[in-house]
Design a protein around this motif. Structure first.
Motif, mmCIF file in Angstrom:
data_model
loop_
_atom_site.group_PDB
_atom_site.id
_atom_site.type_symbol
_atom_site.label_atom_id
_atom_site.label_comp_id
_atom_site.label_asym_id
_atom_site.label_seq_id
_atom_site.Cartn_x
_atom_site.Cartn_y
_atom_site.Cartn_z
ATOM 1 N N GLU A 223 0.810 -1.214 0.000
ATOM 2 C CA GLU A 223 0.000 0.000 0.000
ATOM 3 C C GLU A 223 0.841 1.261 0.000
ATOM 4 N N ARG A 224 2.107 1.150 0.376
ATOM 5 C CA ARG A 224 2.965 2.332 0.423
ATOM 6 C C ARG A 224 3.571 2.674 -0.930
ATOM 7 N N ALA A 225 3.365 1.846 -1.930
ATOM 8 C CA ALA A 225 3.948 2.095 -3.254
ATOM 9 C C ALA A 225 3.403 3.385 -3.855
ATOM 10 N N THR A 226 4.269 4.135 -4.492
ATOM 11 C CA THR A 226 3.869 5.399 -5.110
ATOM 12 C C THR A 226 3.237 5.146 -6.473
ATOM 13 N N GLU A 227 2.598 6.185 -6.999
ATOM 14 C CA GLU A 227 1.995 6.072 -8.327
ATOM 15 C C GLU A 227 3.052 5.830 -9.394
ATOM 16 N N SER A 228 4.235 6.403 -9.227
ATOM 17 C CA SER A 228 5.293 6.186 -10.226
ATOM 18 C C SER A 228 5.770 4.739 -10.196
ATOM 19 N N MET A 229 5.802 4.124 -9.019
ATOM 20 C CA MET A 229 6.166 2.706 -8.930
ATOM 21 C C MET A 229 5.125 1.842 -9.622
ATOM 22 N N LYS A 230 3.861 2.147 -9.388
ATOM 23 C CA LYS A 230 2.788 1.398 -10.039
ATOM 24 C C LYS A 230 2.859 1.562 -11.548
ATOM 25 N N VAL B 241 26.487 -23.533 -2.196
ATOM 26 C CA VAL B 241 27.127 -22.224 -2.318
ATOM 27 C C VAL B 241 26.412 -21.257 -1.379
ATOM 28 N N PRO B 242 27.072 -20.170 -0.968
ATOM 29 C CA PRO B 242 26.401 -19.184 -0.119
ATOM 30 C C PRO B 242 25.102 -18.695 -0.772
ATOM 31 N N THR B 243 24.041 -18.637 0.011
ATOM 32 C CA THR B 243 22.727 -18.297 -0.517
ATOM 33 C C THR B 243 22.050 -17.271 0.385
ATOM 34 N N LEU B 244 21.628 -16.172 -0.227
ATOM 35 C CA LEU B 244 20.864 -15.129 0.470
ATOM 36 C C LEU B 244 19.414 -15.208 0.033
ATOM 37 N N LEU B 245 18.508 -15.220 1.004
ATOM 38 C CA LEU B 245 17.073 -15.142 0.755
ATOM 39 C C LEU B 245 16.618 -13.745 1.138
ATOM 40 N N LEU B 246 16.029 -13.022 0.170
ATOM 41 C CA LEU B 246 15.709 -11.608 0.367
ATOM 42 C C LEU B 246 14.218 -11.400 0.087
ATOM 43 N N TYR B 247 13.475 -11.013 1.119
ATOM 44 C CA TYR B 247 12.015 -10.924 1.022
ATOM 45 C C TYR B 247 11.512 -9.596 1.571
ATOM 46 N N GLY B 248 10.335 -9.183 1.083
ATOM 47 C CA GLY B 248 9.616 -8.062 1.667
ATOM 48 C C GLY B 248 8.708 -8.557 2.778
ATOM 49 N N SER B 249 8.588 -7.781 3.840
ATOM 50 C CA SER B 249 7.856 -8.257 5.019
ATOM 51 C C SER B 249 6.360 -8.371 4.784
ATOM 52 N N VAL B 250 5.816 -7.647 3.798
ATOM 53 C CA VAL B 250 4.366 -7.702 3.554
ATOM 54 C C VAL B 250 4.064 -8.287 2.175
ATOM 55 N N GLY C 47 22.819 -23.447 5.561
ATOM 56 C CA GLY C 47 23.660 -22.264 5.727
ATOM 57 C C GLY C 47 23.133 -21.004 5.082
ATOM 58 N N SER C 48 21.887 -21.000 4.609
ATOM 59 C CA SER C 48 21.357 -19.810 3.949
ATOM 60 C C SER C 48 21.136 -18.688 4.948
ATOM 61 N N GLU C 49 21.120 -17.478 4.432
ATOM 62 C CA GLU C 49 20.846 -16.285 5.236
ATOM 63 C C GLU C 49 19.531 -15.679 4.778
ATOM 64 N N LEU C 50 18.643 -15.381 5.711
ATOM 65 C CA LEU C 50 17.356 -14.770 5.399
ATOM 66 C C LEU C 50 17.380 -13.315 5.832
ATOM 67 N N MET C 51 17.072 -12.427 4.880
ATOM 68 C CA MET C 51 16.992 -11.001 5.169
ATOM 69 C C MET C 51 15.619 -10.499 4.747
ATOM 70 N N VAL C 52 14.950 -9.780 5.627
ATOM 71 C CA VAL C 52 13.601 -9.283 5.375
ATOM 72 C C VAL C 52 13.629 -7.761 5.338
ATOM 73 N N LEU C 53 13.147 -7.192 4.247
ATOM 74 C CA LEU C 53 13.060 -5.744 4.110
ATOM 75 C C LEU C 53 11.702 -5.293 4.631
ATOM 76 N N PRO C 54 11.662 -4.348 5.551
ATOM 77 C CA PRO C 54 10.399 -3.996 6.205
ATOM 78 C C PRO C 54 9.449 -3.222 5.302
ATOM 79 N N ASP C 55 8.158 -3.532 5.456
ATOM 80 C CA ASP C 55 7.063 -2.724 4.904
ATOM 81 C C ASP C 55 7.038 -2.655 3.384
ATOM 82 N N VAL C 56 7.572 -3.663 2.701
ATOM 83 C CA VAL C 56 7.506 -3.693 1.240
ATOM 84 C C VAL C 56 6.999 -5.054 0.793
ATOM 85 N N GLY C 57 6.499 -5.096 -0.449
ATOM 86 C CA GLY C 57 5.867 -6.288 -0.965
ATOM 87 C C GLY C 57 6.761 -7.125 -1.856
ATOM 88 N N HIS C 58 6.128 -7.780 -2.838
ATOM 89 C CA HIS C 58 6.797 -8.761 -3.684
ATOM 90 C C HIS C 58 7.928 -8.146 -4.498
#
Length: 266
Positions: free
Chosen positions: A162-169, A205-214, A232-243
């Motif tokens: 819901e926080r996405a701007t009109e330009s992003m859409k 191999v080293p693996t990063l999992l990168l997701y949006g929290s919403v 051995g994977s690493e999970l990183m969650v970016l707050p307040d963003v989607g897919h």
């Protein structure tokens, strides 16, 4: 754009910068243009290569059922000299592109130096309940007969928060307007029911999992299961963003990728 030929198939890609190679694999209904910001931001330190999946953008159609996407990507990287030695590529797959990255690992584990799986699935069938897989498959199949203007309003709320701007859409909508129905149909047939769960425990191999929290398409339950299964994977969650976290929070996304690659260079 540049192109390479792999077994008679023309594959288009964009390339920018110099340094360790980072290959970007886009999601469904998209092409390499979705990575414009990353091609600009990350090319100060990396050779950034964004391909058009066969059936998308400037690439040829995917041959019906005869060639795996992992084999095609391997052929592209071999042609570009990024499949072995010190120039082995770091491979970043987004959403549908994460399945391509996993298919590359399954078929050619000697190629990726590292994996970054963003908004990822172990294939729809590997991460979602069977009824949801069939619902998505049926929805996507039906949409391919519709005009882009009809499906864009359906997809946008599932891709951006819901926080996405009109330009992003508008940025996402422009890409959807150009998708190729025949290409998407062949990709759906090839990968829509893929299950990469058996592949995950084999990743070494080293693996990063990168997701949006919403993210509502590949939610954190999917992320946590991927994290559990990949050693051995690493999970990183970016707050307040989607897919499409890299569109909603490009600075945070690019910084996460940059810092993680610095940790795993060489």
């Amino acid at each position: 754009m540049d192109t390479v030929e792999v077994d008679g198939l023309r594959v288009a890609y964009r390339r920018a910068g110099q340094g360790p190679p980072l290959v970007l694999l886009h999601g469904a209904y998209e092409d390499s243009r979705v990575w414009d910001r990353q091609l600009d931001d990350l090319s100060d330190e990396f050779t950034v290569i964004a391909w058009d999946t066969p059936g998308c953008g400037g690439s040829d159609e995917l041959p019906d059922g005869s060639v795996a996407l992992g084999d095609i990507l391997a052929g592209v990287l071999e042609t570009l000299g990024l499949a072995d030695g010190p120039q082995r590529a770091h491979v970043l797959g987004l959403s549908f592109g994460s399945g391509v990255a996993l298919d590359l690992w399954r078929r050619h584990p000697e190629i990726p130096a590292t994996l970054i799986l963003a908004s990822a699935y172990a294939g729809w069938a590997g991460s979602l309940p069977p009824e949801e897989v069939e619902r998505r498959y049926a929805q996507a199949s039906a949409e391919l007969d519709k005009a882009p203007a009809e499906i864009i309003p359906v997809w946008l709320p599932t891709l951006l928060s819901e926080r996405a701007t009109e330009s992003m859409k508008a940025q996402v909508a422009r890409l959807f307007e150009d998708f190729r129905p025949a290409g998407m149909r062949s990709l759906l047939a090839a990968s829509g029911r893929a299950d990469y769960r058996p592949v995950l425990p084999t990743i070494s191999v080293p693996t990063l999992l990168l997701y949006g929290s919403v993210d509502v398409r590949s939610p954190l339950t999917v992320a946590e299961e991927m994290h559990r299964r990949i050693p051995g994977s690493e999970l990183m969650v970016l707050p307040d963003v989607g897919h499409l976290s890299f569109i909603e929070a490009p600075e945070a996304f690019d910084d996460a990728v940059r810092r993680w690659l610095h940790t795993h260079e060489g």
